[in-house]
Scaffold this motif. Structure first.
Motif, PDB file in Angstrom:
ATOM      1  N   TYR A  27     -13.019   5.133  15.481  1.00  0.00           N
ATOM      2  CA  TYR A  27     -13.573   5.137  16.835  1.00  0.00           C
ATOM      3  C   TYR A  27     -13.512   6.540  17.438  1.00  0.00           C
ATOM      4  O   TYR A  27     -14.444   6.981  18.109  1.00  0.00           O
ATOM      5  CB  TYR A  27     -12.832   4.154  17.737  1.00  0.00           C
ATOM      6  N   LEU A  28     -12.407   7.241  17.175  1.00  0.00           N
ATOM      7  CA  LEU A  28     -12.264   8.604  17.687  1.00  0.00           C
ATOM      8  C   LEU A  28     -13.333   9.516  17.086  1.00  0.00           C
ATOM      9  O   LEU A  28     -13.978  10.288  17.802  1.00  0.00           O
ATOM     10  CB  LEU A  28     -10.861   9.133  17.382  1.00  0.00           C
ATOM     11  N   MET A  29     -13.549   9.415  15.773  1.00  0.00           N
ATOM     12  CA  MET A  29     -14.578  10.234  15.120  1.00  0.00           C
ATOM     13  C   MET A  29     -15.959   9.881  15.680  1.00  0.00           C
ATOM     14  O   MET A  29     -16.782  10.766  15.910  1.00  0.00           O
ATOM     15  CB  MET A  29     -14.558  10.037  13.602  1.00  0.00           C
ATOM     16  N   HIS A  30     -16.186   8.607  15.924  1.00  0.00           N
ATOM     17  CA  HIS A  30     -17.462   8.181  16.521  1.00  0.00           C
ATOM     18  C   HIS A  30     -17.644   8.858  17.878  1.00  0.00           C
ATOM     19  O   HIS A  30     -18.692   9.436  18.164  1.00  0.00           O
ATOM     20  CB  HIS A  30     -17.488   6.662  16.682  1.00  0.00           C
ATOM     21  N   ASP A  31     -16.602   8.789  18.702  1.00  0.00           N
ATOM     22  CA  ASP A  31     -16.693   9.345  20.052  1.00  0.00           C
ATOM     23  C   ASP A  31     -16.853  10.860  20.032  1.00  0.00           C
ATOM     24  O   ASP A  31     -17.572  11.420  20.858  1.00  0.00           O
ATOM     25  CB  ASP A  31     -15.474   8.943  20.881  1.00  0.00           C
ATOM     26  N   PHE A  32     -16.196  11.549  19.090  1.00  0.00           N
ATOM     27  CA  PHE A  32     -16.354  13.001  18.984  1.00  0.00           C
ATOM     28  C   PHE A  32     -17.795  13.378  18.666  1.00  0.00           C
ATOM     29  O   PHE A  32     -18.261  14.452  19.024  1.00  0.00           O
ATOM     30  CB  PHE A  32     -15.449  13.573  17.897  1.00  0.00           C
ATOM     31  N   ASN A  33     -18.502  12.499  17.982  1.00  0.00           N
ATOM     32  CA  ASN A  33     -19.873  12.799  17.568  1.00  0.00           C
ATOM     33  C   ASN A  33     -20.925  12.309  18.562  1.00  0.00           C
ATOM     34  O   ASN A  33     -22.117  12.484  18.328  1.00  0.00           O
ATOM     35  CB  ASN A  33     -20.135  12.208  16.178  1.00  0.00           C
ATOM     36  N   CYS A  34     -20.500  11.692  19.649  1.00  0.00           N
ATOM     37  CA  CYS A  34     -21.447  11.202  20.654  1.00  0.00           C
ATOM     38  C   CYS A  34     -21.938  12.340  21.539  1.00  0.00           C
ATOM     39  O   CYS A  34     -21.147  13.153  22.012  1.00  0.00           O
ATOM     40  CB  CYS A  34     -20.790  10.146  21.546  1.00  0.00           C
ATOM     41  N   SER A  35     -23.221  12.382  21.770  1.00  0.00           N
ATOM     42  CA  SER A  35     -23.757  13.383  22.700  1.00  0.00           C
ATOM     43  C   SER A  35     -23.837  12.813  24.122  1.00  0.00           C
ATOM     44  O   SER A  35     -23.960  13.560  25.083  1.00  0.00           O
ATOM     45  CB  SER A  35     -25.138  13.852  22.242  1.00  0.00           C
ATOM     46  N   ASP A  36     -23.748  11.503  24.245  1.00  0.00           N
ATOM     47  CA  ASP A  36     -23.795  10.842  25.549  1.00  0.00           C
ATOM     48  C   ASP A  36     -22.529  10.008  25.725  1.00  0.00           C
ATOM     49  O   ASP A  36     -22.229   9.140  24.895  1.00  0.00           O
ATOM     50  CB  ASP A  36     -25.028   9.940  25.637  1.00  0.00           C
ATOM     51  N   TYR A  37     -21.790  10.281  26.775  1.00  0.00           N
ATOM     52  CA  TYR A  37     -20.529   9.574  27.002  1.00  0.00           C
ATOM     53  C   TYR A  37     -20.715   8.062  27.067  1.00  0.00           C
ATOM     54  O   TYR A  37     -19.806   7.289  26.757  1.00  0.00           O
ATOM     55  CB  TYR A  37     -19.824  10.082  28.264  1.00  0.00           C
ATOM     56  N   LYS A  38     -21.903   7.613  27.446  1.00  0.00           N
ATOM     57  CA  LYS A  38     -22.163   6.174  27.572  1.00  0.00           C
ATOM     58  C   LYS A  38     -22.081   5.456  26.221  1.00  0.00           C
ATOM     59  O   LYS A  38     -21.870   4.248  26.170  1.00  0.00           O
ATOM     60  CB  LYS A  38     -23.540   5.938  28.192  1.00  0.00           C
ATOM     61  N   ASP A  39     -22.236   6.200  25.129  1.00  0.00           N
ATOM     62  CA  ASP A  39     -22.192   5.612  23.788  1.00  0.00           C
ATOM     63  C   ASP A  39     -20.784   5.574  23.197  1.00  0.00           C
ATOM     64  O   ASP A  39     -20.594   5.075  22.091  1.00  0.00           O
ATOM     65  CB  ASP A  39     -23.115   6.392  22.844  1.00  0.00           C
ATOM     66  N   MET A  40     -19.809   6.119  23.908  1.00  0.00           N
ATOM     67  CA  MET A  40     -18.448   6.192  23.384  1.00  0.00           C
ATOM     68  C   MET A  40     -17.783   4.823  23.376  1.00  0.00           C
ATOM     69  O   MET A  40     -18.055   3.978  24.235  1.00  0.00           O
ATOM     70  CB  MET A  40     -17.613   7.181  24.193  1.00  0.00           C
ATOM     71  N   ILE A  41     -16.881   4.634  22.429  1.00  0.00           N
ATOM     72  CA  ILE A  41     -16.175   3.363  22.258  1.00  0.00           C
ATOM     73  C   ILE A  41     -14.856   3.352  23.020  1.00  0.00           C
ATOM     74  O   ILE A  41     -14.556   2.392  23.729  1.00  0.00           O
ATOM     75  CB  ILE A  41     -15.909   3.112  20.757  1.00  0.00           C
ATOM     76  N   LEU A  42     -14.067   4.410  22.867  1.00  0.00           N
ATOM     77  CA  LEU A  42     -12.737   4.444  23.474  1.00  0.00           C
ATOM     78  C   LEU A  42     -12.854   4.701  24.976  1.00  0.00           C
ATOM     79  O   LEU A  42     -13.385   5.723  25.408  1.00  0.00           O
ATOM     80  CB  LEU A  42     -11.876   5.526  22.811  1.00  0.00           C
ATOM     81  N   GLU A  43     -12.343   3.759  25.757  1.00  0.00           N
ATOM     82  CA  GLU A  43     -12.514   3.805  27.212  1.00  0.00           C
ATOM     83  C   GLU A  43     -11.935   5.073  27.839  1.00  0.00           C
ATOM     84  O   GLU A  43     -12.573   5.702  28.685  1.00  0.00           O
ATOM     85  CB  GLU A  43     -11.889   2.566  27.856  1.00  0.00           C
ATOM     86  N   GLU A  44     -10.718   5.455  27.438  1.00  0.00           N
ATOM     87  CA  GLU A  44     -10.095   6.647  28.032  1.00  0.00           C
ATOM     88  C   GLU A  44     -10.923   7.896  27.744  1.00  0.00           C
ATOM     89  O   GLU A  44     -11.105   8.745  28.616  1.00  0.00           O
ATOM     90  CB  GLU A  44      -8.672   6.832  27.500  1.00  0.00           C
ATOM     91  N   MET A  45     -11.407   8.008  26.519  1.00  0.00           N
ATOM     92  CA  MET A  45     -12.232   9.150  26.143  1.00  0.00           C
ATOM     93  C   MET A  45     -13.535   9.135  26.940  1.00  0.00           C
ATOM     94  O   MET A  45     -13.958  10.154  27.476  1.00  0.00           O
ATOM     95  CB  MET A  45     -12.514   9.107  24.646  1.00  0.00           C
ATOM     96  N   ARG A  46     -14.162   7.961  27.013  1.00  0.00           N
ATOM     97  CA  ARG A  46     -15.432   7.830  27.732  1.00  0.00           C
ATOM     98  C   ARG A  46     -15.272   8.223  29.196  1.00  0.00           C
ATOM     99  O   ARG A  46     -16.072   8.988  29.742  1.00  0.00           O
ATOM    100  CB  ARG A  46     -15.951   6.391  27.612  1.00  0.00           C
ATOM    101  N   GLU A  47     -14.209   7.742  29.829  1.00  0.00           N
ATOM    102  CA  GLU A  47     -13.995   8.043  31.251  1.00  0.00           C
ATOM    103  C   GLU A  47     -13.684   9.520  31.474  1.00  0.00           C
ATOM    104  O   GLU A  47     -14.153  10.117  32.445  1.00  0.00           O
ATOM    105  CB  GLU A  47     -12.885   7.157  31.814  1.00  0.00           C
ATOM    106  N   SER A  48     -12.916  10.116  30.578  1.00  0.00           N
ATOM    107  CA  SER A  48     -12.601  11.546  30.710  1.00  0.00           C
ATOM    108  C   SER A  48     -13.850  12.398  30.565  1.00  0.00           C
ATOM    109  O   SER A  48     -14.081  13.330  31.343  1.00  0.00           O
ATOM    110  CB  SER A  48     -11.572  11.966  29.661  1.00  0.00           C
ATOM    111  N   VAL A  49     -14.651  12.088  29.559  1.00  0.00           N
ATOM    112  CA  VAL A  49     -15.880  12.863  29.332  1.00  0.00           C
ATOM    113  C   VAL A  49     -16.867  12.633  30.471  1.00  0.00           C
ATOM    114  O   VAL A  49     -17.512  13.570  30.940  1.00  0.00           O
ATOM    115  CB  VAL A  49     -16.500  12.528  27.962  1.00  0.00           C
ATOM    116  N   LYS A  50     -16.956  11.405  30.934  1.00  0.00           N
ATOM    117  CA  LYS A  50     -17.842  11.101  32.065  1.00  0.00           C
ATOM    118  C   LYS A  50     -17.453  11.952  33.268  1.00  0.00           C
ATOM    119  O   LYS A  50     -18.316  12.555  33.920  1.00  0.00           O
ATOM    120  CB  LYS A  50     -17.751   9.616  32.425  1.00  0.00           C
ATOM    121  N   LYS A  51     -16.159  12.023  33.547  1.00  0.00           N
ATOM    122  CA  LYS A  51     -15.671  12.808  34.685  1.00  0.00           C
ATOM    123  C   LYS A  51     -16.033  14.285  34.510  1.00  0.00           C
ATOM    124  O   LYS A  51     -16.494  14.936  35.450  1.00  0.00           O
ATOM    125  CB  LYS A  51     -14.153  12.642  34.795  1.00  0.00           C
ATOM    126  N   LEU A  52     -15.845  14.789  33.300  1.00  0.00           N
ATOM    127  CA  LEU A  52     -16.133  16.211  33.051  1.00  0.00           C
ATOM    128  C   LEU A  52     -17.624  16.528  33.125  1.00  0.00           C
ATOM    129  O   LEU A  52     -18.010  17.615  33.515  1.00  0.00           O
ATOM    130  CB  LEU A  52     -15.591  16.625  31.683  1.00  0.00           C
TER     131      LEU A  52
END
Length: 129
Positions: A27-52
């Motif tokens: 899931y982490l590797m998936h999220d690292f490769n996402c260009s859009d935060y909306k496609d991320m799986i891990l909630e904490e990662m998605r919310e952090s990237v969304k904020k940034l």
């Protein structure tokens, strides 16, 4: 050649970024490769990237940090550190492969050719003088 740790309390971990397992690392590797935060799986990662990416003050802060890194040459230092780590990893892999091929009975000239190296280098890796 003797290899010793740098004792700088920095550790490198090599992870295949193409790993797609159904576990936390996948899931982490998936999220690292996402260009859009909306496609991320891990909630904490998605919310952090969304904020940034969506908060104007966070975007400005990130831009300022990057400018400071470039101005202070720290970005170049980081790139050089990554390059050194990659080279060290490749060297360690070549040494390991040389040992494995030698144990399989291949000759020094064959090992050198397989590793695109020269016999003297292979002898050094195998500690053969």
């Amino acid at each position: 050649m003797k290899y010793e740790p740098f004792n700088d309390r920095i550790y490198f971990m090599y992870i295949n970024g193409q790993y797609t397992g159904e576990d936390e690392l996948g899931y982490l590797m998936h999220d690292f490769n996402c260009s859009d935060y909306k496609d991320m799986i891990l909630e904490e990662m998605r919310e952090s990237v969304k904020k940034l990416k969506t908060n104007e003050s966070e975007v400005e802060n990130m831009c300022q940090i990057m400018e400071e890194l470039v101005e202070n040459g720290r970005l170049q230092d980081l790139n050089e550190g990554i390059l050194q780590g990659n080279l060290k990893g490749k060297l360690e892999k070549s040494i390991s492969t040389a040992h494995n091929l030698y144990e399989m009975g291949l000759g020094l000239d064959q090992i050198a050719k397989a590793l695109d190296s020269d016999i003297n280098q292979v002898k050094e890796w195998l500690s053969i003088h």
